[in-house]
Design an enzyme around this catalytic site. Sequence first.
Site, PDB file in Angstrom:
ATOM      1  N   CYS A  25     -31.729  33.270  73.601  1.00 56.51           N
ATOM      2  CA  CYS A  25     -31.368  31.948  73.054  1.00 56.51           C
ATOM      3  C   CYS A  25     -31.492  32.035  71.541  1.00 56.51           C
ATOM      4  CB  CYS A  25     -32.261  30.866  73.619  1.00 56.51           C
ATOM      5  SG  CYS A  25     -32.342  30.825  75.435  1.00 56.51           S
ATOM      6  N   LYS A  55     -35.156  34.656  64.499  1.00 53.22           N
ATOM      7  CA  LYS A  55     -35.994  35.710  65.081  1.00 53.22           C
ATOM      8  C   LYS A  55     -35.207  36.997  65.274  1.00 53.22           C
ATOM      9  CE  LYS A  55     -38.901  32.261  67.355  1.00 53.22           C
ATOM     10  NZ  LYS A  55     -38.090  31.099  66.895  1.00 53.22           N
ATOM     11  N   CYS A 110     -40.795  25.862  70.513  1.00 50.35           N
ATOM     12  CA  CYS A 110     -41.366  25.176  69.350  1.00 50.35           C
ATOM     13  C   CYS A 110     -41.876  23.817  69.797  1.00 50.35           C
ATOM     14  CB  CYS A 110     -40.340  25.051  68.215  1.00 50.35           C
ATOM     15  SG  CYS A 110     -38.791  24.268  68.691  1.00 50.35           S
TER      16      CYS A 110
END
Length: 455
Positions: A281, A287, A408
């Site tokens: 994702c 990242k 998150c």
Amino acid sequence: MPKTSRSPRPRTRRPQADDRLHYRELTGLWLQWLQRPEYMPLDRWLRKHNTKGSALRQQPALAQAMFQAQRYLQLACALEHQQRQDSELSDAQWQQWDQQWQPSHVEQLDAAHLWHWVQQRCQENWRWPDGFRHYEQRAEIFRQFRDASQRPLSAQWLLWHGIRPSWLSALRQRQEYSHWSDAQLTHWLTQQSEAAPLWLRVNPIANSAQLDQQTIYNELLQEKISVQRRGEHLCAHGGRGIGIGMTNLYKAGVIEIQDLASQHIVAAIKPQAGEKIWDACAGAGGKTLAMASQMNNKGAIIATDLHDYKLAELKRRAKRGQLLNIRSFVWEGNDVLKLPKEIARQQGFDKVLIDAPCSSSGTWRRNPDARWRFNEHDSQELIALQQRLLHLASQSVRPGGELFYATCSWQVEENEQQIAQFLQQNEGWQLLQQTMLGAPEHDADTMFVAQLKRL
């Protein structure tokens, strides 16, 4: 005839332009915001309306004011409600009021009154309209509420910090799972009253000159960036208009913007040169880029997302960062990923990261409007989606490989409980670690990561 000296004529001082924000400008922007498509995030809405000649382009402070209004949306409604009462409400009455309150109720609030409450809470020097009524009464209501909100974790204290009192039970659950003290919990809550700094990451691939932190720090200062050194990291302050994207270092790919908690997730993954990694994702690739920068352009990272426009941004960022080992394509998350041939030959990826769609409750400091999209119905839909993605992506990990699940969010049911359910339903996995990252320990967002190994 003798000449007489003439005294110099006094210079007329030009009136200084008053560049303070006016309620007229704030109200106009707010009324536009109320007409937005449902669930459009504030940051995306601001980017869409920041066009040439627009008020946002001419006065960047308007964007910061909109974030402040979102942060204290419920508090403004509470203060307006208190003004209409004959006496101060008790803690129990505020809890009862919170149970009935909905974010849509702000539409019933006069925009000038909204901005007045936000102005007082944020101690801004905005200009009132002529004839603004009942200022003294409103100022007294504000002082009374502020003085009554001194007891930590009381309903008024929570409202003062932009937190719904009804969220306290879920926050207590987070406190229990993370072994936070009361002091850590209250610190986390007070952190939600202020924006997090903009954390920076150095990309060693593009940093061919091997600039050290001090040199990068000095160069950013020369470009008028309000930057700080915090241990091994750099961060910038000053809201969203601080101009990192216009610096030479950013344009050259030497520095990237990535929250500290997100950087810590990558540190937990420990990407190595030559590994085959899937970022399931990936979004715009924060990242992905951080992992690729540690692999010296060796090995491969497959980056997938539901949205092609996000992957297009990832490609632009990867090109700027000189990262050559990233391949991206759309994955809708409905079926097991068809493995590329080189991945199939080793029976799966060495590491898979599922940075799952979530409530984004860990990013309230950066995206305060996200807190008003935080509700039980949406949370249950997200939990079902997270479990499906976790199940599907796990099947692409090779034997002995590792699976990383990240969000998150601070919600236990999106994090530890998801991992517990996955382990209960899927044999052959070992939980190596799971932890919260970022706030309250660091001045950053709040994120979760779990590391599992396929046996």
